[in-house]
Scaffold this active site. Structure first.
Site, PDB file in Angstrom:
ATOM      1  N   GLU A 256       0.839  -1.206   0.000  1.00 58.98           N
ATOM      2  CA  GLU A 256       0.000   0.000   0.000  1.00 58.98           C
ATOM      3  C   GLU A 256       0.868   1.247   0.000  1.00 58.98           C
ATOM      4  O   GLU A 256       1.701   1.382   0.897  1.00 58.98           O
ATOM      5  CB  GLU A 256      -0.937  -0.024   1.210  1.00 58.98           C
ATOM      6  CG  GLU A 256      -1.925  -1.182   1.103  1.00 58.98           C
ATOM      7  CD  GLU A 256      -2.930  -1.242   2.259  1.00 58.98           C
ATOM      8  OE1 GLU A 256      -2.838  -0.449   3.211  1.00 58.98           O
ATOM      9  OE2 GLU A 256      -3.813  -2.105   2.186  1.00 58.98           O
ATOM     10  N   HIS A 274      -7.590   1.826   1.479  1.00 62.72           N
ATOM     11  CA  HIS A 274      -7.570   1.391   2.896  1.00 62.72           C
ATOM     12  C   HIS A 274      -8.268   2.411   3.802  1.00 62.72           C
ATOM     13  O   HIS A 274      -7.645   3.009   4.669  1.00 62.72           O
ATOM     14  CB  HIS A 274      -6.113   1.155   3.356  1.00 62.72           C
ATOM     15  CG  HIS A 274      -6.043   0.301   4.599  1.00 62.72           C
ATOM     16  ND1 HIS A 274      -4.976  -0.510   4.899  1.00 62.72           N
ATOM     17  CD2 HIS A 274      -6.920   0.127   5.619  1.00 62.72           C
ATOM     18  CE1 HIS A 274      -5.186  -1.126   6.048  1.00 62.72           C
ATOM     19  NE2 HIS A 274      -6.369  -0.756   6.506  1.00 62.72           N
TER      20      HIS A 274
HETATM   21  P1  NAD Z   1     -11.386 -10.408  15.021  1.00 65.40           P
HETATM   22  O1  NAD Z   1     -10.137 -10.839  15.694  1.00 65.40           O
HETATM   23  O2  NAD Z   1     -12.569 -10.058  15.861  1.00 65.40           O
HETATM   24  O3  NAD Z   1     -11.836 -11.525  13.955  1.00 65.40           O
HETATM   25  C1  NAD Z   1     -10.954 -12.201  13.132  1.00 65.40           C
HETATM   26  C2  NAD Z   1     -11.446 -13.630  13.003  1.00 65.40           C
HETATM   27  O4  NAD Z   1     -10.671 -14.313  12.015  1.00 65.40           O
HETATM   28  C3  NAD Z   1     -11.298 -14.452  14.311  1.00 65.40           C
HETATM   29  O5  NAD Z   1     -12.569 -14.939  14.696  1.00 65.40           O
HETATM   30  C4  NAD Z   1     -10.333 -15.564  13.938  1.00 65.40           C
HETATM   31  O6  NAD Z   1     -10.607 -16.799  14.595  1.00 65.40           O
HETATM   32  C5  NAD Z   1     -10.557 -15.660  12.448  1.00 65.40           C
HETATM   33  N1  NAD Z   1      -9.492 -16.330  11.703  1.00 65.40           N
HETATM   34  C6  NAD Z   1      -8.163 -16.238  11.877  1.00 65.40           C
HETATM   35  N2  NAD Z   1      -7.520 -17.014  10.965  1.00 65.40           N
HETATM   36  C7  NAD Z   1      -8.491 -17.595  10.207  1.00 65.40           C
HETATM   37  C8  NAD Z   1      -8.474 -18.485   9.096  1.00 65.40           C
HETATM   38  N3  NAD Z   1      -7.327 -18.951   8.601  1.00 65.40           N
HETATM   39  N4  NAD Z   1      -9.647 -18.880   8.578  1.00 65.40           N
HETATM   40  C9  NAD Z   1     -10.818 -18.427   9.091  1.00 65.40           C
HETATM   41  N5  NAD Z   1     -10.908 -17.594  10.141  1.00 65.40           N
HETATM   42  C10 NAD Z   1      -9.747 -17.173  10.687  1.00 65.40           C
HETATM   43  O7  NAD Z   1     -10.973  -9.180  14.109  1.00 65.40           O
HETATM   44  P2  NAD Z   1     -11.936  -8.063  13.489  1.00 65.40           P
HETATM   45  O8  NAD Z   1     -12.013  -6.914  14.429  1.00 65.40           O
HETATM   46  O9  NAD Z   1     -13.193  -8.699  13.021  1.00 65.40           O
HETATM   47  O10 NAD Z   1     -11.041  -7.601  12.253  1.00 65.40           O
HETATM   48  C11 NAD Z   1     -10.833  -8.478  11.140  1.00 65.40           C
HETATM   49  C12 NAD Z   1      -9.742  -7.933  10.253  1.00 65.40           C
HETATM   50  O11 NAD Z   1     -10.176  -6.731   9.632  1.00 65.40           O
HETATM   51  C13 NAD Z   1      -8.512  -7.497  11.056  1.00 65.40           C
HETATM   52  O12 NAD Z   1      -7.579  -8.534  11.165  1.00 65.40           O
HETATM   53  C14 NAD Z   1      -7.947  -6.349  10.289  1.00 65.40           C
HETATM   54  O13 NAD Z   1      -6.837  -6.806   9.576  1.00 65.40           O
HETATM   55  C15 NAD Z   1      -9.055  -5.943   9.339  1.00 65.40           C
HETATM   56  N6  NAD Z   1      -9.415  -4.525   9.460  1.00 65.40           N
HETATM   57  C16 NAD Z   1      -9.407  -3.756   8.339  1.00 65.40           C
HETATM   58  C17 NAD Z   1      -9.723  -2.407   8.413  1.00 65.40           C
HETATM   59  C18 NAD Z   1      -9.739  -1.536   7.185  1.00 65.40           C
HETATM   60  O14 NAD Z   1      -9.496  -0.341   7.296  1.00 65.40           O
HETATM   61  N7  NAD Z   1     -10.046  -2.063   6.012  1.00 65.40           N
HETATM   62  C19 NAD Z   1     -10.044  -1.824   9.648  1.00 65.40           C
HETATM   63  C20 NAD Z   1     -10.086  -2.637  10.758  1.00 65.40           C
HETATM   64  C21 NAD Z   1      -9.759  -3.991  10.648  1.00 65.40           C
END
Ligand code: NAD
Length: 298
Positions: A256, A274
């Site tokens: 990015e 992003h």
């Molecule tokens: P979270 O920790 O609540 O949920 C993530 C889930 O993914 C967990 O339940 C975990 O068990 C699961 N997981 C991990 N590895 C896995 C796999 N191989 N297969 C299936 N499931 C799997 O996190 P969240 O708050 O829901 O955030 C999710 C993601 O969103 C974050 O990791 C972050 O990278 C991303 N995010 C992006 C932005 C953006 O600006 N686009 C902003 C915030 C978060």
């Protein structure tokens, strides 16, 4: 406590910290070189996703006690090196959930009804009514990979709009009435739309590769507001060109800004730089949580 704010946070958060006696320097466009030179003077640093806290930064940070990441993942921080130097790493995991879920919902609808492409066409002076007929999302199946905070927030919204929602997670969590948990293969085979909400880990790097895409339903539409690196972008490009994947909406990229911009040459790709957590509400919540964490840091 002397705090270096390396990425943008809300002005209110900065004021709150100063009012509580913290010495706060806002350097939210600081470069990697400047950071190396300046970090020795600070006991705390605040970052979002832009600033990379590498081992070299931590080596230079002789007085650092705490790093607060405003946002969910801590993949821009060398956490192992921080722990080895007894530097605490904290984040604000729940503050951006609803904003990312709403962006995902916007993309879901924009893949069903090609409003981005239609706008560009209108602005080019065209009237291409036939080209921009779309589909309804109600009655369709949404597959949610990663049913944590954000995955569940989008699942709940999609179910409310009449979609059937399938979920897959390595740690499924509590059952929810709006979500049917299943195997990854079953989810891939049945989903008309797929959305990814898993962290970037060694085990998830390029999880969506050519093999996984081959298991998806023909003509699937893919949304990625998770973390860059989870999708093999070359494999996605090929699948979009072949029509296996009919459309993609991408907020995050392996690098990015993206180095390879081939994906943007395709009409069926829409995206954003992003901005999942970039709303005034999430920014305010993140700022408040960052300030609270530092004010209460012992
Ligand atoms: P979270 O920790 O609540 O949920 C993530 C889930 O993914 C967990 O339940 C975990 O068990 C699961 N997981 C991990 N590895 C896995 C796999 N191989 N297969 C299936 N499931 C799997 O996190 P969240 O708050 O829901 O955030 C999710 C993601 O969103 C974050 O990791 C972050 O990278 C991303 N995010 C992006 C932005 C953006 O600006 N686009 C902003 C915030 C978060």
């Amino acid at each position: 406590m002397k705090v270096l704010v390396c990425d943008p946070i809300s002005a209110t958060a900065v004021q709150t910290m100063r009012a509580r006696g913290l010495e706060v320097d806002v350097r939210d466009t600081i470069t990697a070189e400047e950071l190396l030179a300046e970090i020795p003077a600070y006991t705390a640093m605040v970052v979002r996703s832009r600033t990379k806290v590498t081992r070299a930064v931590l080596d230079a940070a002789s007085h650092l006690k705490v790093i607060v990441r405003g946002g969910v993942g801590v993949d821009n921080i060398d956490v192992a090196s921080a722990q080895a130097r007894e530097v605490r790493v904290m984040n604000t995991p729940a503050a951006s959930t609803d904003s990312v879920a709403e962006l995902t919902l916007a993309y879901l609808l924009a893949l069903a009804r090609p409003i981005v492409q239609a706008t560009l066409s209108l602005k080019a002076g065209k009237w291409e009514k036939k080209k921009f007929s779309g589909a309804e999302i109600q009655g369709k199946t949404l597959g949610v990979i990663g049913t944590g905070r954000i995955g569940r927030a989008i699942a709940r919204r999609a179910a409310a709009l009449g979609m059937r929602v399938l979920g897959y997670d390595v740690a499924p969590g509590e059952p929810a009435p709006y979500l049917t948990m299943t195997t990854l293969d079953e989810l891939l085979a049945q989903s008309d739309y797929l959305t990814l909400h898993i962290p970037l880990l060694e085990s998830t790097h390029h999880l969506v590769d050519a093999d996984l895409i081959a298991k998806m339903k023909d003509g699937v539409r893919l949304i990625h507001c998770g973390r860059g690196g989870v999708i093999d972008e070359d494999a996605l490009y090929d699948a979009l060109v072949s029509g296996k994947v009919a459309g993609a909406a991408l907020d995050v990229f392996e690098s990015e800004p993206p180095k390879d911009t081939r994906l943007f040459t395709l009409d069926q790709v829409i995206g954003s730089p992003h901005v999942g957590a970039s709303t005034k509400e999430a920014t305010a919540r993140i700022g408040d949580e960052v300030a609270e964490l530092l004010i209460n840091f012992e």
